[in-house]
Design a protein around this motif. Structure first.
Motif, PDB file in Angstrom:
ATOM      1  N   THR A  37       0.808 105.419  22.410  1.00 35.81           N
ATOM      2  CA  THR A  37       0.438 104.451  23.429  1.00 35.81           C
ATOM      3  C   THR A  37       1.555 104.447  24.463  1.00 35.81           C
ATOM      4  O   THR A  37       2.715 104.234  24.106  1.00 35.81           O
ATOM      5  N   SER A  39       2.753 102.732  27.998  1.00 40.27           N
ATOM      6  CA  SER A  39       2.502 101.635  28.918  1.00 40.27           C
ATOM      7  C   SER A  39       3.819 101.115  29.474  1.00 40.27           C
ATOM      8  O   SER A  39       4.839 101.168  28.806  1.00 40.27           O
ATOM      9  N   PRO A  42       5.031  95.238  28.320  1.00 41.38           N
ATOM     10  CA  PRO A  42       5.503  94.999  26.955  1.00 41.38           C
ATOM     11  C   PRO A  42       4.329  94.806  25.989  1.00 41.38           C
ATOM     12  O   PRO A  42       3.219  94.451  26.389  1.00 41.38           O
ATOM     13  N   GLU A  43       4.622  95.015  24.737  1.00 42.66           N
ATOM     14  CA  GLU A  43       3.602  94.966  23.680  1.00 42.66           C
ATOM     15  C   GLU A  43       2.849  93.641  23.642  1.00 42.66           C
ATOM     16  O   GLU A  43       1.652  93.614  23.358  1.00 42.66           O
ATOM     17  N   ASP A  44       3.511  92.545  23.954  1.00 38.95           N
ATOM     18  CA  ASP A  44       2.863  91.237  23.854  1.00 38.95           C
ATOM     19  C   ASP A  44       2.202  90.788  25.159  1.00 38.95           C
ATOM     20  O   ASP A  44       1.685  89.679  25.243  1.00 38.95           O
ATOM     21  N   ARG A  48      -1.756  94.452  28.616  1.00 34.91           N
ATOM     22  CA  ARG A  48      -1.189  95.754  28.273  1.00 34.91           C
ATOM     23  C   ARG A  48      -2.248  96.846  28.153  1.00 34.91           C
ATOM     24  O   ARG A  48      -2.100  97.933  28.679  1.00 34.91           O
ATOM     25  N   TRP A  49      -3.341  96.564  27.481  1.00 37.51           N
ATOM     26  CA  TRP A  49      -4.341  97.619  27.241  1.00 37.51           C
ATOM     27  C   TRP A  49      -5.052  98.036  28.516  1.00 37.51           C
ATOM     28  O   TRP A  49      -5.557  99.152  28.613  1.00 37.51           O
ATOM     29  N   THR A  52      -2.697 100.985  30.073  1.00 34.25           N
ATOM     30  CA  THR A  52      -2.176 101.849  29.024  1.00 34.25           C
ATOM     31  C   THR A  52      -2.782 103.242  29.111  1.00 34.25           C
ATOM     32  O   THR A  52      -3.959 103.401  29.420  1.00 34.25           O
ATOM     33  N   ARG A  54      -3.323 106.676  26.714  1.00 33.63           N
ATOM     34  CA  ARG A  54      -3.286 107.120  25.321  1.00 33.63           C
ATOM     35  C   ARG A  54      -3.098 108.633  25.265  1.00 33.63           C
ATOM     36  O   ARG A  54      -3.700 109.365  26.047  1.00 33.63           O
TER      37      ARG A  54
END
Length: 145
Positions: A37, A39, A42-44, A48-49, A52, A54
């Motif tokens: 992944t 991006s 940040p993850e939180d 984010r998605w 992103t 892939r």
């Protein structure tokens, strides 16, 4: 009685069996990375998605780069995916691959990369993503709810 004759070196498997870490004759598990992944958020982060990229392993040492539901080539050109007469899934066997026409073979060549190249493309693409006119920088600048 001791001898000074050298013994052959033990393999890691023999050492682990000797220490009781694994059962003799039990096969070693194979661990393989199959995706990343990429991006700038940040993850939180709630979005984010949306922003992103892939990177997915596709077999035979080749990787794909995807942004949302589209594949990306080395120049950033997007494609909805692999298309051939047997449906949307990529071929799984050499026999299926032998059925390719030249156009399908060219598509695979354009949208499959070695590991290093796929990650480089994803890292270059990630900061440039937009969604409905909003950039990655816009998403980062907004307060997190």
């Amino acid at each position: 009685m001791t001898t000074n004759e050298p013994r052959p070196a033990m393999t890691m498997r023999q050492i682990r069996e000797g220490l009781g870490h694994i059962e003799p004759g039990q096969p070693d598990p194979i661990v393989q990375t199959t995706g990343y992944t990429v991006s700038c958020l940040p993850e939180d982060h709630d979005e984010r998605w949306t922003y992103t990229v892939r990177v997915s392993y596709r077999g035979d040492g080749l990787w794909s780069v995807q942004c949302r539901s589209q594949y990306v080539d080395a120049d950033g050109k997007r494609s909805p995916g692999f298309c051939w007469s047997r449906g949307p899934q990529e071929p799984a066997t050499q026999a299926e691959m032998d059925d390719f026409d030249a156009e399908q073979a060219e598509w695979l060549k354009a949208y499959r990369f070695d590991h290093v190249t796929a990650l480089r493309i994803a890292k270059q693409l990630a900061p440039t993503l937009t969604y409905r006119g909003r950039t990655v920088a816009d998403a980062l600048a907004e307060p997190v709810a």
